[in-house]
Design a protein around this motif. Structure first.
Motif, PDB file in Angstrom:
ATOM      1  N   ASN A 180      -1.931  67.787 116.524  1.00  0.00           N
ATOM      2  CA  ASN A 180      -3.135  67.586 115.713  1.00  0.00           C
ATOM      3  C   ASN A 180      -4.331  68.179 116.472  1.00  0.00           C
ATOM      4  O   ASN A 180      -4.990  69.095 115.998  1.00  0.00           O
ATOM      5  N   LEU A 181      -4.574  67.673 117.657  1.00  0.00           N
ATOM      6  CA  LEU A 181      -5.619  68.201 118.532  1.00  0.00           C
ATOM      7  C   LEU A 181      -5.014  68.339 119.917  1.00  0.00           C
ATOM      8  O   LEU A 181      -4.204  67.507 120.332  1.00  0.00           O
ATOM      9  N   GLU A 195      -2.162  74.266 116.568  1.00  0.00           N
ATOM     10  CA  GLU A 195      -3.078  73.175 116.229  1.00  0.00           C
ATOM     11  C   GLU A 195      -3.144  73.036 114.719  1.00  0.00           C
ATOM     12  O   GLU A 195      -3.644  73.929 114.028  1.00  0.00           O
ATOM     13  N   GLY A 212      -4.257  70.026 113.041  1.00  0.00           N
ATOM     14  CA  GLY A 212      -5.155  68.991 112.536  1.00  0.00           C
ATOM     15  C   GLY A 212      -4.406  67.847 111.882  1.00  0.00           C
ATOM     16  O   GLY A 212      -3.411  67.350 112.408  1.00  0.00           O
ATOM     17  N   ASN A 213      -4.882  67.446 110.693  1.00  0.00           N
ATOM     18  CA  ASN A 213      -4.305  66.259 110.056  1.00  0.00           C
ATOM     19  C   ASN A 213      -2.960  66.508 109.373  1.00  0.00           C
ATOM     20  O   ASN A 213      -2.452  65.634 108.678  1.00  0.00           O
ATOM     21  N   THR A 253      -1.865  76.190 108.824  1.00  0.00           N
ATOM     22  CA  THR A 253      -2.434  75.388 107.738  1.00  0.00           C
ATOM     23  C   THR A 253      -2.527  76.151 106.415  1.00  0.00           C
ATOM     24  O   THR A 253      -3.095  75.645 105.459  1.00  0.00           O
ATOM     25  N   SER A 270      -8.108  77.617 109.138  1.00  0.00           N
ATOM     26  CA  SER A 270      -8.995  76.483 109.409  1.00  0.00           C
ATOM     27  C   SER A 270     -10.425  76.864 109.041  1.00  0.00           C
ATOM     28  O   SER A 270     -11.142  76.100 108.387  1.00  0.00           O
TER      29      SER A 270
END
Lengths: 358, 358
Positions: A109-110, A141, A143-144, B66, B198
């Motif tokens: 996530n981070l 990475e 994130g959520n 993402t 992102s």
């Protein structure tokens, strides 16, 4: 007892795996007669063999699932590398491939530097134990898209291992040479590997509530630490047999689905059965969990390795030498049973007779 | 402009990657002089070469980050396979490896059969486009360790590709044969690949709020659909050059870090520069996003491919033949500039002169 009869909710998982396999199968033709030709079917998702001229490469991919939550709860990160390596190289070596290289992907996530450092130290330690090189990796990475327990770095971790067919072998070890009368040697596990943790976490939560990981397991250890016990990597054990020129007819890496799924897949090749009346007993932690969760023994043997991390089938005449080699390689091994006529794996334990069929 | 000067928060990411590399490096010795020997350094995490006797295998791992959220928002799942394949095989082919096989791991919160079917159909389509076989895979149910947008199946998706060094090559393509006067050919991208999402999502959120994906991009397309445009897989383009026996001195796959990171890594091998005054212009969607987010052009070129998905360095004498082969292979290519003395990549666009250094 079959998987279908056991009441486990695995049908959807099997359907999805079957779907993925069917799409994959329709790409095999792309390499037919060329570099990367598939020489072994991949039904079941196990180690596959790819041919590059005379070089025969095995490849296996896996992750360590929700065992990661144990690390997040215990804030101990340097042991998961053993679990990750074991998941992939022990699938490879079960096919007769000497694991040589792994790549790994950490989705986070981070980022937290120290957590990454702990993870990679552990993977390094495990690779040095097993003689494997980490030859690639990626940290993403997300994130959520990544969740987890507590306020540390959350992550998921997977790996692909490649290896080369052991030089003593003409073809992968796939069970096709198994004969009635062969012995079954079991390698003792060190505890839970990277399977069955959804059930484990459910039992712990029901028994001790949210903070189950800080409950005492014994005078020195918390439940969190105990359940985090890293996987024993078995590839050096198998290589010690192959390097000595021993004939090995079948190997089952006991992961999700337990002895039922994993050993029966090997026995199915020639349609024989096995009588296992001298398996290593389940580790105490497994017995405790089974009792706490009121888990039927049959179900426990489907979810967990129950003390036996790998089963090796070889001719009876090689059994003594094999046991001696495995002892020299610092593994705990015993003759767990033998191959018999039939279609069932009979597991006899002190408390109950289990009959697993396919 | 260097990455350090650009104000991007990438230091921690670089430190973590460096850490992972340092631990990995300490495992290389395990395969020295044996099968799986590492023949190419992996600094930067790019395609590596492993030696198995005379067989030279490349391996690359990556995920699609993402961009998956775009599929979740648009409920279109059959295009991401192109992104996944492009991320791994285009790293491989940039080193001169013919991609042959991939494995893939889908981490999901809860399984949905139709979503898996869509994903795997797309990967199948992409693999057939690029002549690659899917030779392994894993679907892992990880519950709340996986997050995402909306109420569909959430997932993360990564892959490891392997390939064989192209038969025309003695060693990987790593930039070490680049000479001043070489031309730089650019392959046009189809849109965003799997990098920079992102920033894209932040801009869209700020501009249109939570439901940005259903806003109209033009009369026929929503922003969600537009941004989901699948990656063009470039490996067939490069193979068309290698198969014709053309000398290729360096290849940069333009991913995260843009032309700055990815092309400069290639030029760095011999310490030369490049003057790029005829790049493909950024796609309209990139220009729009840049304007909406008030993103400096320099920064946009670091995060996004800006229309140029792959840069190829080869001798000027081969340029015409290369362009003709690439056109025959249905790729849009142009001479984007040339290799010059110096230490900088000069990017000249209509609106601004960018000078990127390393």
């Amino acid at each position: 007892m079959t998987h279908q009869q056991s009441g486990l909710d695995i049908d959807l998982g099997n359907q999805c795996s079957k779907n993925a396999y069917n799409w994959s199968k329709r790409t095999f033709e792309n390499r037919k007669g060329k570099a990367g030709n598939l020489a072994l079917d991949i039904e079941g998702g196990f180690a596959n063999m790819l041919q590059f001229g005379k070089t025969r490469i095995g490849i296996a991919s896996d992750g360590i699932g929700t065992k990661i939550e144990l690390a997040e709860r215990s804030k101990i990160y340097h042991t998961l590398g053993y679990d990750l390596l074991a998941m992939v190289v022990d699938d490879l070596v079960a096919g007769g491939f000497e694991p040589t290289n792994i790549s790994n992907i950490i989705d986070v996530n981070l980022l937290d530097y120290n957590t990454i450092d702990g993870l990679m130290k552990g993977l390094h330690d495990a690779c040095n134990f097993a003689g494997v090189a980490i030859s690639g990796g990626e940290i993403a990475e997300l994130g959520n898209r990544i969740g987890g327990y507590g306020d540390g770095m959350h992550f998921n971790w997977c790996s692909t291992a490649i290896g080369v067919l052991h030089e003593s072998l003409e073809k992968p070890i796939d069970g096709s040479d198994i004969e009635v009368g062969n012995v079954v040697i079991s390698l003792q596990s060190r505890g839970f590997r990277s399977n069955g943790f959804s059930l484990i976490r459910r039992i712990m939560q029901q028994t001790y509530g949210d903070l189950w990981h800080i409950q005492s397991y014994d005078d020195e250890t918390t439940w969190g630490e105990k359940l985090l016990t890293p996987s024993l990597v078995f590839s050096p054990a198998i290589l010690s047999l192959l390097n000595a020129g021993l004939q090995v007819n079948g190997i089952a890496h006991i992961t999700g689905g337990g002895i039922a799924d994993n050993f029966q897949r090997v026995l199915k090749k020639v349609g024989v059965a096995a009588k296992l009346d001298n398996l290593f007993p389940p580790h105490l932690v497994m017995q405790k969990l089974q009792k706490l969760g009121n888990v039927e023994l049959e179900k426990a043997y489907l979810y967990w390795n129950m003390g036996n991390g790998m089963l090796i089938v070889l001719p009876q005449t090689s059994a003594d030498e094999a046991l001696s080699l495995l002892k020299d390689a610092n593994y705990k091994a015993r003759i767990a049973g033998k191959v018999v006529e039939g279609q069932f794996v009979h597991i006899t334990t002190d408390s109950v007779d289990l009959k697993e069929t396919y």
